[in-house]
Write a protein that holds these residues in place. Structure first.
Motif, PDB file in Angstrom:
ATOM      1  N   VAL A  64       0.839  -1.190   0.000  1.00 36.88           N
ATOM      2  CA  VAL A  64       0.000   0.000   0.000  1.00 36.88           C
ATOM      3  C   VAL A  64       0.882   1.251   0.000  1.00 36.88           C
ATOM      4  N   LEU A  65       0.386   2.295  -0.632  1.00 39.53           N
ATOM      5  CA  LEU A  65       1.057   3.598  -0.650  1.00 39.53           C
ATOM      6  C   LEU A  65       0.066   4.672  -0.259  1.00 39.53           C
ATOM      7  N   GLU A  66       0.450   5.528   0.693  1.00 43.95           N
ATOM      8  CA  GLU A  66      -0.334   6.725   0.962  1.00 43.95           C
ATOM      9  C   GLU A  66       0.370   7.919   0.341  1.00 43.95           C
ATOM     10  N   ILE A  67      -0.352   8.680  -0.446  1.00 50.07           N
ATOM     11  CA  ILE A  67       0.175   9.904  -1.046  1.00 50.07           C
ATOM     12  C   ILE A  67      -0.307  11.082  -0.216  1.00 50.07           C
ATOM     13  N   GLY A  68       0.621  11.787   0.425  1.00 47.99           N
ATOM     14  CA  GLY A  68       0.280  12.924   1.258  1.00 47.99           C
ATOM     15  C   GLY A  68       0.006  12.513   2.687  1.00 47.99           C
ATOM     16  N   PHE A  69       1.038  12.028   3.402  1.00 47.85           N
ATOM     17  CA  PHE A  69       0.821  11.549   4.766  1.00 47.85           C
ATOM     18  C   PHE A  69       0.751  12.674   5.786  1.00 47.85           C
ATOM     19  N   GLY A  70       1.267  13.865   5.441  1.00 44.56           N
ATOM     20  CA  GLY A  70       1.167  15.002   6.344  1.00 44.56           C
ATOM     21  C   GLY A  70       2.140  14.942   7.511  1.00 44.56           C
ATOM     22  N   ALA A  71       2.089  15.962   8.355  1.00 45.47           N
ATOM     23  CA  ALA A  71       2.996  16.035   9.499  1.00 45.47           C
ATOM     24  C   ALA A  71       2.695  14.954  10.532  1.00 45.47           C
ATOM     25  N   ARG A  72       1.445  14.483  10.552  1.00 50.70           N
ATOM     26  CA  ARG A  72       1.031  13.431  11.492  1.00 50.70           C
ATOM     27  C   ARG A  72       0.567  12.223  10.678  1.00 50.70           C
ATOM     28  N   PRO A  73       1.451  11.302  10.371  1.00 48.14           N
ATOM     29  CA  PRO A  73       1.124  10.212   9.435  1.00 48.14           C
ATOM     30  C   PRO A  73       0.316   9.084  10.081  1.00 48.14           C
ATOM     31  N   ARG A  74      -0.805   9.411  10.636  1.00 48.75           N
ATOM     32  CA  ARG A  74      -1.582   8.420  11.374  1.00 48.75           C
ATOM     33  C   ARG A  74      -2.179   7.357  10.461  1.00 48.75           C
ATOM     34  N   ARG A  75      -2.676   7.777   9.297  1.00 46.85           N
ATOM     35  CA  ARG A  75      -3.251   6.771   8.394  1.00 46.85           C
ATOM     36  C   ARG A  75      -2.176   5.807   7.910  1.00 46.85           C
ATOM     37  N   ALA A  76      -0.995   6.337   7.602  1.00 50.38           N
ATOM     38  CA  ALA A  76       0.095   5.459   7.166  1.00 50.38           C
ATOM     39  C   ALA A  76       0.425   4.442   8.250  1.00 50.38           C
ATOM     40  N   GLY A  81      -1.246  -2.064  10.029  1.00 54.01           N
ATOM     41  CA  GLY A  81      -1.989  -3.124  10.687  1.00 54.01           C
ATOM     42  C   GLY A  81      -2.724  -4.029   9.721  1.00 54.01           C
ATOM     43  N   PHE A  82      -2.722  -3.655   8.438  1.00 54.48           N
ATOM     44  CA  PHE A  82      -3.449  -4.432   7.436  1.00 54.48           C
ATOM     45  C   PHE A  82      -2.541  -4.996   6.345  1.00 54.48           C
ATOM     46  N   PHE A  83      -1.515  -4.218   5.945  1.00 48.39           N
ATOM     47  CA  PHE A  83      -0.750  -4.537   4.741  1.00 48.39           C
ATOM     48  C   PHE A  83       0.645  -5.070   5.088  1.00 48.39           C
ATOM     49  N   GLU A  84       1.173  -5.850   4.162  1.00 50.09           N
ATOM     50  CA  GLU A  84       2.510  -6.409   4.345  1.00 50.09           C
ATOM     51  C   GLU A  84       3.583  -5.333   4.233  1.00 50.09           C
ATOM     52  N   ARG A  85       3.454  -4.469   3.229  1.00 50.96           N
ATOM     53  CA  ARG A  85       4.423  -3.391   3.008  1.00 50.96           C
ATOM     54  C   ARG A  85       3.678  -2.067   2.911  1.00 50.96           C
ATOM     55  N   VAL A  86       4.208  -1.048   3.599  1.00 46.80           N
ATOM     56  CA  VAL A  86       3.554   0.261   3.634  1.00 46.80           C
ATOM     57  C   VAL A  86       4.563   1.340   3.258  1.00 46.80           C
ATOM     58  N   TYR A  87       4.213   2.129   2.228  1.00 53.18           N
ATOM     59  CA  TYR A  87       5.025   3.261   1.798  1.00 53.18           C
ATOM     60  C   TYR A  87       4.172   4.524   1.899  1.00 53.18           C
ATOM     61  N   ALA A  88       4.832   5.651   2.071  1.00 49.07           N
ATOM     62  CA  ALA A  88       4.108   6.918   2.186  1.00 49.07           C
ATOM     63  C   ALA A  88       4.970   8.047   1.621  1.00 49.07           C
ATOM     64  N   ILE A  89       4.360   8.899   0.800  1.00 49.13           N
ATOM     65  CA  ILE A  89       5.061  10.010   0.150  1.00 49.13           C
ATOM     66  C   ILE A  89       4.415  11.330   0.565  1.00 49.13           C
ATOM     67  N   ASP A  90       5.251  12.329   0.809  1.00 51.24           N
ATOM     68  CA  ASP A  90       4.747  13.685   1.076  1.00 51.24           C
ATOM     69  C   ASP A  90       5.866  14.682   0.790  1.00 51.24           C
ATOM     70  N   LEU A  91       5.474  15.887   0.398  1.00 51.98           N
ATOM     71  CA  LEU A  91       6.448  16.960   0.220  1.00 51.98           C
ATOM     72  C   LEU A  91       7.086  17.363   1.538  1.00 51.98           C
ATOM     73  N   ASP A  92       6.324  17.271   2.622  1.00 53.81           N
ATOM     74  CA  ASP A  92       6.794  17.700   3.938  1.00 53.81           C
ATOM     75  C   ASP A  92       7.206  16.509   4.785  1.00 53.81           C
ATOM     76  N   ALA A  93       8.265  16.679   5.541  1.00 56.82           N
ATOM     77  CA  ALA A  93       8.713  15.617   6.439  1.00 56.82           C
ATOM     78  C   ALA A  93       7.743  15.469   7.607  1.00 56.82           C
ATOM     79  N   PRO A  94       7.549  14.246   8.115  1.00 52.76           N
ATOM     80  CA  PRO A  94       6.662  14.070   9.276  1.00 52.76           C
ATOM     81  C   PRO A  94       7.285  14.670  10.529  1.00 52.76           C
ATOM     82  N   VAL A  95       6.447  15.106  11.446  1.00 53.80           N
ATOM     83  CA  VAL A  95       6.922  15.642  12.720  1.00 53.80           C
ATOM     84  C   VAL A  95       6.381  14.739  13.817  1.00 53.80           C
ATOM     85  N   LEU A  96       7.211  13.824  14.261  1.00 56.74           N
ATOM     86  CA  LEU A  96       6.829  12.863  15.283  1.00 56.74           C
ATOM     87  C   LEU A  96       7.391  13.231  16.652  1.00 56.74           C
ATOM     88  N   SER A  97       8.307  14.186  16.684  1.00 58.13           N
ATOM     89  CA  SER A  97       8.873  14.695  17.927  1.00 58.13           C
ATOM     90  C   SER A  97       9.383  16.106  17.650  1.00 58.13           C
TER      91      SER A  97
END
Length: 306
Positions: A64-76, A81-97
């Motif tokens: 699966v690929l999410e396009i536009g995960f945002g600063a809080r990549p919760r959907r990614a 929890g469902f997919f074997e491999r998960v990728y996510a692309i966004d112009l902005d880096a995630p902010v997890l801390s």
């Protein structure tokens, strides 16, 4: 594509401050913690079920690929929890801390970094632990560490070099922020990298709907009680300028772009129904540059593409 499409250049500080205050008010009114996580899990589950029903593929053996995960990549994270491999692309880096805010400053600019840092301190530092705990309880296979983030434009070939063929691509509230030329390039690359019998689900907030101007004062919960003379103002006022980049594509233009890229449209559904209908008087219809209900009641549209 722009360095970041999260904020529009050229707006005064006063206008930006008012928008920020409205966004903060909206955020305070939203559910958080366990309730927010459960709502997002239910939403992601619905899309995963659509994928499985259409393709016949087992998500646990799919990519699966999410396009536009945002600063809080919760959907990614939830997709793990469902997919074997998960990728996510966004112009902005995630902010997890807070440490990530410095990287955001270097890559996406001061304004985006300050917004992300403030959001993290006010909400995310408290909500992330509860989110992960709820996700682990609800999704036995939840493994956020397996999400592979790519920061860059999905319209550039280089970003796809490390991504295998995609069985399912998902994007919400993103396509309306991509410049038309970049959108066409991204759709072409997405078409090329979609595995046989794959599925794409995208939910843009379409410009022609009553919420399409991205005014934080206008939401699905407030639209019916807002001033009628301000309804669809973004379609009428030549000086309208949102605090974010919008490509202003109509619902029909999105559909045409998808078909031009070689996709078959399996679903084209306005999730919010006839939101704002009470404001659509005969006088308002006359003032609007278009009268098509397909466009005026678009708002968040769920497209399924194959």
């Amino acid at each position: 594509m722009k360095r970041s499409n999260s904020s529009q250049r050229g707006l005064g500080l006063g206008r930006k401050a008012r928008n920020a205050a409205r966004l903060l008010r909206n955020r305070l009114a939203m559910t958080s913690g366990e309730d927010a996580a459960l709502s997002q899990i239910a939403d992601v589950t619905r899309h995963v079920e659509s994928f499985a029903a259409h393709t016949g593929k087992d998500p646990a053996r799919s990519t699966v690929l999410e396009i536009g995960f945002g600063a809080r990549p919760r959907r990614a994270f939830l997709l793990s929890g469902f997919f074997e491999r998960v990728y996510a692309i966004d112009l902005d880096a995630p902010v997890l801390s807070l440490r990530d805010a410095a990287r955001t400053w270097r890559k996406n600019g001061m304004e985006r970094a300050l917004k992300s840092a403030a959001r993290h301190m006010l909400f995310d530092a408290r909500d992330w632990p509860r989110f992960h705990e709820t996700a682990k309880t609800a999704l036995p296979n939840y493994a956020p560490d397996k999400v592979q983030f790519a920061v860059g434009s999905a319209g550039e070939q280089s970003i796809w070099n490390e991504i295998p063929p995609i069985d399912f691509a998902f994007s919400s509230d993103v396509f309306e922020h991509i410049e038309p030329g970049d959108l066409d390039r991204m759709l072409g690359l997405l078409r090329t990298n979609l595995a046989p019998d794959g599925l794409i689900v995208t939910l843009p907030m379409v410009f022609t709907g009553i919420l399409g101007g991205h005014n934080p004062a206008w939401t699905r919960w407030t639209a019916d009680r807002m001033p009628a003379d301000q309804a669809w103002r973004h379609l009428i006022d030549p000086e309208f300028a949102p605090d974010t980049y919008l490509n202003r594509l109509s619902r029909a233009q999105f559909a045409d772009a998808f078909q031009q890229a070689g996709f078959e449209i399996l679903k084209d559904h306005a999730l919010l129904g006839r939101l704002g209908e009470r404001h659509l008087t005969a006088e308002k219809r006359t003032a609007l540059p278009l009268q098509d209900d397909y466009e005026l009641f678009s708002n968040r549209v769920e497209f399924h593409l194959a």
